[in-house]
Scaffold this active site. Structure first.
Site, short mmCIF file in Angstrom:
data_model
loop_
_atom_site.label_atom_id
_atom_site.label_comp_id
_atom_site.label_asym_id
_atom_site.label_seq_id
_atom_site.Cartn_x
_atom_site.Cartn_y
_atom_site.Cartn_z
N ARG A 3 0.81 -1.22 0.00
CA ARG A 3 0.00 0.00 0.00
C ARG A 3 0.84 1.27 0.00
O ARG A 3 0.38 2.32 -0.41
CB ARG A 3 -0.89 0.00 1.25
CG ARG A 3 -2.29 -0.47 0.96
CD ARG A 3 -3.14 -0.31 2.16
NE ARG A 3 -2.40 -0.67 3.37
CZ ARG A 3 -2.96 -0.87 4.55
NH1 ARG A 3 -4.25 -0.75 4.67
NH2 ARG A 3 -2.25 -1.19 5.61
N LYS A 10 2.56 -18.49 6.46
CA LYS A 10 1.89 -18.83 7.69
C LYS A 10 1.73 -17.56 8.54
O LYS A 10 2.51 -16.64 8.33
CB LYS A 10 2.68 -19.90 8.45
CG LYS A 10 4.08 -19.40 8.90
CD LYS A 10 4.56 -20.08 10.13
CE LYS A 10 4.13 -19.39 11.37
NZ LYS A 10 5.02 -18.29 11.80
N HIS A 47 8.63 -22.48 6.36
CA HIS A 47 10.04 -22.40 5.97
C HIS A 47 10.91 -23.44 6.66
O HIS A 47 12.00 -23.73 6.20
CB HIS A 47 10.58 -20.97 6.11
CG HIS A 47 10.92 -20.57 7.51
ND1 HIS A 47 10.00 -20.15 8.41
CD2 HIS A 47 12.11 -20.52 8.16
CE1 HIS A 47 10.59 -19.87 9.55
NE2 HIS A 47 11.88 -20.08 9.44
N LYS A 76 14.65 -26.02 5.49
CA LYS A 76 15.95 -26.07 6.17
C LYS A 76 16.68 -27.36 5.80
O LYS A 76 16.07 -28.43 5.78
CB LYS A 76 15.76 -25.98 7.69
CG LYS A 76 15.32 -24.59 8.15
CD LYS A 76 15.27 -24.49 9.65
CE LYS A 76 14.61 -23.21 10.12
NZ LYS A 76 15.46 -22.05 10.11
N GLU A 120 14.66 -19.76 20.83
CA GLU A 120 15.17 -18.53 20.22
C GLU A 120 15.63 -17.58 21.31
O GLU A 120 15.07 -17.59 22.41
CB GLU A 120 14.06 -17.84 19.43
CG GLU A 120 13.50 -18.66 18.29
CD GLU A 120 12.45 -17.86 17.53
OE1 GLU A 120 12.83 -17.16 16.59
OE2 GLU A 120 11.27 -17.91 17.92
N ASP A 177 2.07 -19.53 16.57
CA ASP A 177 3.18 -19.02 15.77
C ASP A 177 4.19 -20.11 15.42
O ASP A 177 4.77 -20.09 14.33
CB ASP A 177 3.88 -17.90 16.56
CG ASP A 177 4.97 -17.20 15.76
OD1 ASP A 177 4.70 -16.80 14.62
OD2 ASP A 177 6.10 -17.04 16.28
N HIS A 226 5.66 -25.16 12.45
CA HIS A 226 7.03 -25.66 12.42
C HIS A 226 7.23 -26.93 13.26
O HIS A 226 7.77 -27.93 12.78
CB HIS A 226 8.02 -24.60 12.92
CG HIS A 226 7.91 -23.28 12.21
ND1 HIS A 226 7.59 -23.18 10.88
CD2 HIS A 226 8.10 -22.01 12.64
CE1 HIS A 226 7.60 -21.90 10.53
NE2 HIS A 226 7.89 -21.18 11.58
N LYS A 250 10.63 -17.91 23.17
CA LYS A 250 11.43 -16.72 22.88
C LYS A 250 12.25 -16.42 24.13
O LYS A 250 11.86 -16.78 25.24
CB LYS A 250 10.52 -15.51 22.61
CG LYS A 250 9.52 -15.74 21.47
CD LYS A 250 10.06 -15.26 20.16
CE LYS A 250 9.04 -15.36 19.05
NZ LYS A 250 9.64 -15.52 17.73
#
Ligand code: BG6
Length: 499
Positions: free
Chosen positions: A51, A150, A180, A184, A218, A237, A242, A345
């Protein structure tokens, strides 16, 4: 020229959400690297759509800056940039109105014969509206494919609606639902490990495997994605896609071939065999956590509440940034073998590993003083340094009787193959052009994954479950330790931290 650098068919890659984080951090660098590898024909073009009112020159400057920032040292060079920059185009169009669509149409004039990829790196709510406009403006050609990032929806119902909307415009073979993790290298190596060796398959079952651990940790927080993340949480998420995909590749039966349908048929059987988690077993099988302020890699970091504060309007957020699950696959091969999954996380290290722990020896012939016999572990490390490790018991060298010690066979991919490891997106973006959907998710897979995940979300909501705190820089709340230790088992954190 090897197969992985042979040029692919000429294409037009249209990236919707072209000014977004994913496009600039992952997609454009991946396309640039494929260009550098010589895989992109001179006539191929890349067009960003979003946009924002930018002109092409402004978009190119944005892209150059992103490439310089996100590529590894030595990957950016002027010659490739000149070629890549010349392919870039930009159109400002609005997914929710007709604004800009005539211009998009004009940019694609006369290009119906080349492969056309619509990559939707936008909010899933826009997948349907964008598809409908693509159709209304006559942009969907025979050689068109659409890639859906996703998450596809936020529960089963929204996933079905989005799949219906996109399916009303594109045939299933034209729809590439990307995860993704499937791109890997080490994830694909799981297929090689299991099905190109005769060593593992005979012991890949409940008779020999004690349990499996899958960890995706992570160090980052939610970065600038608080708005999306606070509505999502770690289960949606990371787990729904995954971790479930990793679980499927470890747990599935041998497919008859690498054919797209054969692999996906086996994965979906695993999803259908998952023991449901609902109100009756939610407390025993799940833990949700949220990080408080702490330190990661020696640097102080704030709490999730602070990071996401703005997006939750200052209200305390009950979104989980960590989740641990005990999962069971109810079939002949895996009956009674728990799969412990966790992701979070702000953990102490960025590391993703699959650990297959084999059963203890049935009887020890060694004297007490020989030391403890620890069970064999097969550790498949996805990142940061891709490797496969097999922990074995060996004799500690030297005289003085029999002493046992754990030792490992270590296959480091970097050392063994001495080649560059492409980013997952590089492979997957080219697979779309090649028309190879093996590493993408089929509609029934996504919906089966949501069906199972949704019962967990529902049970949390019904019980009014609140997140358990953990200090940033630790392996999650103490309840996660309890989840596995109740079964007399332990997370393999030390091996991970030690690398
Ligand atoms: C994305 C999630 O799908 O995967 C992010 O939305 C997460 O929250 C990322 O950080 C992790 O990917 P990788 O490749 O860095 O392990």
């Amino acid at each position: 020229m090897t197969a992985h650098t042979a040029p692919v068919e000429t294409f037009d890659y249209l990236v919707f959400g072209g000014t977004g984080d994913l496009a600039l951090r992952k997609l454009l660098p991946a396309l640039y690297l494929r260009d550098k590898a010589g895989q992109i024909t001179a006539e191929s073009r890349i067009m960003a759509v979003s946009r924002s009112q930018l002109d092409v020159a402004e978009y190119k400057a944005k892209t150059e800056e992103a490439l310089r920032r996100h590529l590894h040292a030595g990957e950016f060079d002027e010659a490739t940039w000149e070629r890549f920059g010349a392919r870039l185009d930009y159109v400002a169009a609005d997914a929710t109105s007709t604004q800009g669509w005539d211009e998009l149409q004009a940019h694609l004039q006369g290009r119906d014969g080349v492969v056309r990829v619509f990559y939707l790196a936008t909010s899933p709510e826009l997948f349907g509206p964008i598809s409908e406009r693509l159709q209304a403006f006559g942009l969907v050609t025979e050689k068109s494919r659409v890639v859906l990032e996703k998450p596809i929806g936020r529960d089963l119902e929204s996933a079905k609606r989005i799949n219906d909307e996109v399916g009303g415009v594109f045939a299933e073979e034209q729809i590439y639902r990307i995860d993704h993790y499937l791109g890997k290298e080490t994830v694909q190596n799981l297929l090689a490990l299991r099905f190109a060796n005769s060593l593992f398959e005979p012991v890949w079952d409940a008779g020999h495997v004690d349990h499996v651990q899958i960890t995706v940790a992570e160090t980052v927080g939610v970065e600038g994605r608080g708005g999306y993340y606070d509505n999502s949480g770690a289960l949606r998420d990371m787990v729904q896609n995954h971790l479930m995909q990793l679980l499927c590749l470890v747990g599935m039966e041998p497919p008859v071939s690498l054919d797209q349908e054969a692999v996906r048929d086996e994965k979906i059987k695993v999803l259908r065999s998952l023991k449901p988690i609902g109100v009756e077993n939610i407390a025993a099988c799940t833990v949700r956590g949220q990080y408080r302020a702490g330190a990661v890699n020696g640097a102080a970091v704030g709490s999730y509440a602070e990071e996401a504060g703005a997006s939750s309007g200052g209200k305390p957020s009950n979104t989980e940034t960590f989740v641990a699950l005990k999962v069971e696959i109810e079939n002949w091969r895996w009956s009674g073998v728990p799969f412990y999954l966790r992701t979070g996380k702000r953990m102490p290290a960025k590391v993703s590993e699959i650990v297959i722990q084999f059963r203890q020896v049935p009887h020890s012939i060694f004297p007490r003083g020989a030391g403890e016999i620890t069970p064999n572990l097969l550790v498949v490390r996805l990142q940061p340094d891709e490797s496969i490790r097999l922990n074995l018991m060996a004799k500690d060298p030297g005289p003085g009787g029999m002493r046992l010690r754990e030792a490992s066979l270590n296959l480091s991919f970097a050392e063994t193959f001495k080649s560059r490891f492409p980013d997952a997106y590089e492979r997957l973006l080219m697979d779309v052009v090649r028309g190879n959907p093996t590493l993408f998710m089929r509609r029934d897979e996504v919906e089966a994954a949501w069906r199972w995940t949704e019962s967990i979300l529902d049970a949390w909501a019904l019980r009014g479950d609140t997140v358990k705190p953990y200090i940033a820089g630790t392996w999650g709340p103490s309840q996660s330790v309890a989840l596995i230790e109740r079964d007399g088992r332990t997370w393999h954190d030390d091996a991970m931290a030690a690398g």
